[in-house]
Scaffold this motif. Structure first.
Motif, PDB file in Angstrom:
ATOM      1  N   LEU A 150      -0.375   4.874 -10.371  1.00 26.47           N
ATOM      2  CA  LEU A 150      -0.874   4.200  -9.174  1.00 26.47           C
ATOM      3  C   LEU A 150      -2.074   3.314  -9.524  1.00 26.47           C
ATOM      4  N   VAL A 191       0.849  -1.196   0.000  1.00 26.74           N
ATOM      5  CA  VAL A 191       0.000   0.000   0.000  1.00 26.74           C
ATOM      6  C   VAL A 191       0.886   1.247   0.000  1.00 26.74           C
ATOM      7  N   VAL A 192       1.820   1.277   0.936  1.00 28.72           N
ATOM      8  CA  VAL A 192       2.669   2.457   1.080  1.00 28.72           C
ATOM      9  C   VAL A 192       3.629   2.592  -0.103  1.00 28.72           C
ATOM     10  N   ALA A 200       1.863   3.790  -3.065  1.00 32.29           N
ATOM     11  CA  ALA A 200       1.371   5.160  -2.864  1.00 32.29           C
ATOM     12  C   ALA A 200       2.453   6.174  -3.212  1.00 32.29           C
ATOM     13  N   MET A 201       3.727   5.784  -3.069  1.00 37.76           N
ATOM     14  CA  MET A 201       4.792   6.727  -3.389  1.00 37.76           C
ATOM     15  C   MET A 201       4.739   7.133  -4.859  1.00 37.76           C
ATOM     16  N   TYR A 210      12.861   6.247   3.334  1.00 38.94           N
ATOM     17  CA  TYR A 210      11.966   6.682   4.405  1.00 38.94           C
ATOM     18  C   TYR A 210      12.659   7.606   5.372  1.00 38.94           C
ATOM     19  N   GLY A 232       7.395  18.298   4.611  1.00 43.61           N
ATOM     20  CA  GLY A 232       6.360  17.551   3.904  1.00 43.61           C
ATOM     21  C   GLY A 232       6.156  17.988   2.465  1.00 43.61           C
ATOM     22  N   ASP A 272       8.084  16.060  -0.165  1.00 41.11           N
ATOM     23  CA  ASP A 272       7.976  14.606  -0.198  1.00 41.11           C
ATOM     24  C   ASP A 272       8.106  14.047  -1.609  1.00 41.11           C
ATOM     25  N   THR A 307       7.350  11.454  17.197  1.00 38.92           N
ATOM     26  CA  THR A 307       7.129  11.516  15.752  1.00 38.92           C
ATOM     27  C   THR A 307       5.779  12.177  15.486  1.00 38.92           C
ATOM     28  N   MET A 344      10.507  11.077  -3.029  1.00 35.33           N
ATOM     29  CA  MET A 344       9.957   9.778  -3.408  1.00 35.33           C
ATOM     30  C   MET A 344      10.050   9.512  -4.894  1.00 35.33           C
ATOM     31  N   TYR A 348       3.108  10.364  -6.160  1.00 34.08           N
ATOM     32  CA  TYR A 348       3.713  11.679  -6.039  1.00 34.08           C
ATOM     33  C   TYR A 348       4.364  12.155  -7.326  1.00 34.08           C
TER      34      TYR A 348
END
Ligand code: FES
Lengths: 143, 541
Positions: free
Chosen positions: B235, B218-219, B222-223, B365, B373, B376, B462, B380, B226
């Motif tokens: 995606l 999933v993660v 998801a990158m 990561y 942010g 990002d 965090t 990525m 971007y």
């Protein structure tokens, strides 16, 4: 003579290009999934299950062979269905009493999906939500 | 030079009539009147490395192994039918430097592990079922038998080994300057193979369909979103929809067992053919022990072929040893370190599993944590893209003839920095993913600075620490801790059980406040007790 050779060459190249394009077109048509807004609606409960003033509630349904979920939030403007994946990298968010929180990099979202903090670039995604005969029905992501 | 030293010299020397027409023609076109040997241009060695000799058992029979009749050499039954006779012999006896390094075999080891992956993968495919309902149970079943567990272990550890070996191979080739002319395309095909390898790892990761597989994918996918403009489309295409579903699993399976293997074999064939064409790059300064002294004395009887010896049987023997070492390590890992299979994938994540990326993403990561942010997307998508462009473009941009590291200070320095940064970031990411705890034992009379703050910063800050901390609660400073968050104060000095912070840590907080840390294992009881002791003692700064 050179003209004929060149013609043959171009003709062959052209035929190959057309055939390849044909394969590519079929492949991309076949591989492109249907737009998410066209996903079939799923019943997730009665309108009365989500009284105004109550916190957002996770409801589940089956889509694409796996269980899927959305948070239904009774906002003053009406019911809204939020996708439960963080808009940063799609970790599963969770209602944490006062806000949605993401366990991965700490993004937080307000009850109405606004970003409160963290790296998330945009508000929570919303699903299509339709009310029919007092039942709440959920579709694909629309925003 | 357009060809490597071997064929250049071959063209200059007197070659047997059986010589391959191709190599002779290429070298003949541009292969005359060259300075003697590369070693001569190399400032640091006082003696020139002699030219690489002809195949060490020249057709005609005066080679090291001798004993061949001077007449036309006998060609084996098969060799004759396959049309390989002289080529094969020439290959087996082509001269290789006497002094070798284990690092010379990294490419071969990578190819070997690939072969091992193919075999173990085929076996696993006989028992694996790529559907949402059956994938996880079928992997369970594979793991239930000792041979199945061993196979999956070999395949999973092999995947990690493959990435490590491929990267080491790439670094080695870079540091000895072996990517330079005429081997540019060997390098380019090599980088393509590396990206296919990563594709294999990424698609294979999802197949067990457990929590780790599901959420890492999933993660990871998801990158891709971007990427500007095309991100959403990519995606969607990768996943076969908006979410990771059965469609994704089937897609990844098809990629993993059909598309990527096909691509791999094509590119590998080109890579290998190029390696055969150009031979290995010689590392100029490498001479066998005693060679210098013998050369100085003028007595090189011990080195009948200069610093060279025939490929057969020395190189295959060394390769065999190298492979045996790798197999031993992989086997030991597969037997003794069980590859985890977590609970079945739950797309609703009811158990609040916290996604962890595959280890080769740790570096990215960690890097993202240092970026605001807004940037990002840069980390990525921009960074990997930049890396790909730099890697593929390298041999065309860096065209200086120098191979020795000390004559390429800039390239070597930059690459060293990148490697150190990547290893460091990966290590930090790995540490971070493990949630290090503050104290190992209960502290009786803890102070905030010495005992409490480290626990918070290892586990909580965090989220509870950024400019807009979760729940309005910042745990980075004493003042923040005492001020509390949107749910009110979290510390009641003297009353640990009544403090919201302790209640959340123990998973019994009211009003929908979830157990903390969110989505992770609870803190060790020792840490919680330390926090309680601190509150009991008045929660002083
Ligand atoms: S995925 Fe939610 S903050 Fe990164």
């Amino acid at each position: 003579m050179p003209t004929r050779r060149r013609f043959l060459l171009w003709m062959a190249a052209g035929i190959w290009a057309v055939m390849l394009a044909g394969y590519a077109a079929v492949a991309s048509l076949f591989l492109t999934p249907r737009p998410s807004a066209a996903e079939p609606l799923q019943d997730v409960g009665a309108v009365t299950d989500f009284p105004s003033g109550s916190p957002p509630k996770l409801v589940t349904y089956t889509g694409g062979g796996v269980e899927d979920g959305v948070y239904i939030a009774p906002l003053p403007t009406g019911l809204v269905a939020f996708d439960f994946h963080c808009t940063h990298l799609q970790c599963p968010i969770q209602w944490a009493g006062t806000e949605f929180a993401c366990p991965c990099h700490g993004s937080t979202f307000a009850e109405d999906g606004r970003v409160l903090g963290g790296p998330a670039p945009r508000p929570l995604h919303r699903h299509r939500l339709v009310i029919q005969n007092g039942r709440v029905r959920i579709g694909g992501i629309v925003s | 030079m357009s060809k490597d030293g071997m064929s250049d010299r071959g063209a200059r020397g007197s070659r047997a009539p059986s010589e391959r027409p191709g190599s002779g023609a290429t070298a003949g076109r541009d292969g005359h009147a060259r300075p003697p040997a590369r070693g001569a241009a190399n400032g640091s060695t006082s003696i020139a490395v002699p030219e690489r000799p002809l195949p060490l058992r020249a057709p005609g029979g005066d080679g090291v192994h001798g004993g061949r009749p001077p007449a036309r050499p006998r060609v084996g039954y098969l060799a004759e039918r396959l049309g390989l006779g002289d080529d094969a012999r020439e290959f087996l006896h082509h001269p290789v430097p006497m002094r070798t390094s284990p690092l010379d075999y990294l490419g071969f080891l990578t190819a070997f592990v690939f072969a091992s992956q193919i075999v173990t993968g085929m076996l696993l495919a006989t028992a694996y079922s790529p559907t949402v309902t059956q994938a996880y149970p079928s992997v369970r079943a594979i793991m239930a038998s000792p041979s199945g567990a061993l196979l999956r272990g070999l395949h999973a550890w092999g995947a990690d080994a493959l990435i490590i070996l491929a990267v080491l191979h790439l670094l080695r080739v870079f540091f000895i300057g072996a990517y330079k002319a005429p081997r540019e395309f060997t390098w380019v095909t090599g980088t393509l193979l590396l990206s296919v390898t990563i594709g294999f790892a990424f698609t294979g990761y999802l197949l067990p369909w457990d929590q780790q597989a599901y959420w890492a994918t999933v993660v990871g996918t998801a990158m891709a979103a971007y990427a500007p403009v095309v991100g959403g489309g990519i995606l969607h295409l990768l996943r076969g929809g908006t979410d990771i579903t059965g469609a994704t699993l089937t897609r990844f399976y098809a990629l993993h067992v059909l598309v990527l293997p096909g691509l791999l074999l094509l590119i590998f064939a080109a890579h290998f053919a190029l390696v055969l064409t150009h031979g290995q790059t010689e590392v100029e300064t490498r001479l066998p022990k005693g060679y210098r002294a013998a050369h100085r004395k003028g007595d090189t009887a011990d080195f009948p072929h200069g610093p060279y010896r025939p490929f057969w049987p020395y190189t295959p023997a060394q390769m065999t040893v190298a492979v045996a070492v790798v197999v031993a390590i992989l086997g030991a890992l597969a037997i003794f370190v069980r590859v985890p299979l977590l609970a079945a994938a739950d797309p609703l994540n009811r158990a609040h599993y916290r996604p962890v990326p595959a280890w080769y993403f740790y570096g990215v990561y960690q890097f993202l944590k240092f970026l605001p942010g807004r940037l990002d997307g840069l980390g990525m998508v921009g960074l990997p893209l930049l890396a790909a462009v730099v890697l593929i473009g390298l041999p065309f941009a860096d065209r200086g003839p120098a191979r020795a590291a000390r004559r390429r200070p800039f390239a070597i320095g930059a690459a060293t920095l990148v490697v150190i940064a990547a290893v460091g970031l990966t290590y930090m990411g790995w540490r971070g993913s493990r949630g290090v705890s503050g104290t190992a034992t209960v502290v009786k009379n803890p102070t905030f600075a010495a005992d409490i703050a480290p626990i918070f910063s290892a586990n909580c800050t965090t989220c509870h620490g950024a400019a807009a901390p979760s729940g309005g609660l910042s745990l980075t400073s004493y003042a923040g801790v005492m001020k509390g968050g949107r749910s009110g104060a979290v510390i009641k000095p003297g009353d640990p059980a009544g403090s919201l912070l302790v209640q959340a840590l123990e998973g019994r907080a009211p009003n929908g406040v979830p157990p903390m840390p969110l989505g992770q294992q609870p803190l060790p009881a020792t840490d919680i007790q330390t926090v309680k002791n601190w509150i009991q003692g008045g929660a002083k700064p």
